[in-house]
Design an enzyme around this catalytic site. Structure first.
Site: not given
Ligand SMILES: N[C@@H](CCC(=O)NCCCC(=O)O)C(=O)O
Length: 256
Positions: A117, A224, A226
């Site tokens: 992400c 994600h 994970e």
């Molecule tokens: N802020 C960026 C990346 C989005 C992101 O990494 N979301 C995950 C947030 C919560 C987590 O750590 O699982 C965007 O908005 O594109």
């Protein structure tokens, strides 16, 4: 005391921390689900507090892998030549300033790196690409943000992606399309030169890429894996491949 040989211990994987305020005080932290994923990969996670570009080489000297987590924060637009469109959205300039220079150095060393992400977005920017700051406002692109709800609702499967044939990801999976979750407002605008698209959403947004000709494992995904990885076969394959790459790197002659 005799130090364990490198080959007798788990590979050490750097996990750059996020910088967040808790009350009036700054903290550096990483989400538990990411740490659990590194362990699931068979590696030893090491959360790295804010560092600096001049410490990166020393940090990488001690590591056998890098794991770039997601975060609600966005990569600052100045890193890809734009101005921030929505200042109300969270940023993490501290993480930007040392992780962006770390990424090409890790890749150049052949150090295995997996980005998720925000980590996916950081790698594209670090290597010369750019981001849509609000994917949902782009004509023809869908809204890739997670709505309100419980974590189970937010991290539920949201759409499918096409796994591009003959790539790194295709080699790990046995399905041309996979279901993924989606929790991002930003996304790939210009893919950096030298990156290979590994998966795309139906609206055309790049959802995974690798690094052409990379000496080591280098995979970055917008979703994600994970999340509840232990019960997701796609996540298990991605993490197992990353872990194997870290073990291989650990066993390599340091001169190679
Ligand atoms: N802020 C960026 C990346 C989005 C992101 O990494 N979301 C995950 C947030 C919560 C987590 O750590 O699982 C965007 O908005 O594109």
């Amino acid at each position: 005391m005799k130090q364990p040989s490198k080959k007798s211990r788990k590979p050490l994987v750097l996990v750059p921390a996020c910088n967040r305020m808790m009350g009036d005080h700054p903290f550096q932290m990483a989400g538990k689900k990411y740490i659990d994923a590194v362990r699931l990969a068979g590696c030893l996670p090491l959360i790295v507090p804010s560092s600096s570009a001049d410490e990166v080489d020393e940090l990488l000297d001690h590591a056998e892998g890098v794991f770039l987590t997601g975060s609600k924060s966005n990569v600052h637009a100045s890193h890809y030549g734009e101005t921030t469109r929505d200042e109300s959205l969270p940023q993490d300039r501290v993480r930007d300033d040392w992780v962006l220079p770390l990424i090409p150095k890790a890749i150049a060393r052949g150090l295995p790196i997996l980005g998720i992400c925000r980590g996916f977005q950081e790698a594209n920017v670090a290597l010369g690409g750019s981001l849509h700051q609000a994917v949902q406002e782009q004509p023809g692109l869908a809204d890739h943000r997670a709505g309100p709800g419980t974590p189970d609702e937010q991290y539920a499967f949201a759409h499918e992606v096409d796994v591009q044939a003959d790539g790194l990801l295709a080699g790990l999976l046995d399905a041309p399309r996979i279901r993924v979750n989606s929790l991002h407002g930003q996304g790939i605008k210009r893919l950096a030169e030298g990156l290979r698209i590994e998966a795309k959403a139906d609206d055309g947004l790049v959802e995974a890429f690798s690094v052409e000709g990379a000496r080591g494992f280098a995979l970055f995904v917008q979703w994600h894996p994970e999340w509840q990885a232990a019960s997701n076969p796609v996540s298990q394959r991605i993490l197992a491949a990353f872990g194997r790459a870290c073990m291989d790197y650990q066993g390599r002659d340091p001169e190679t």
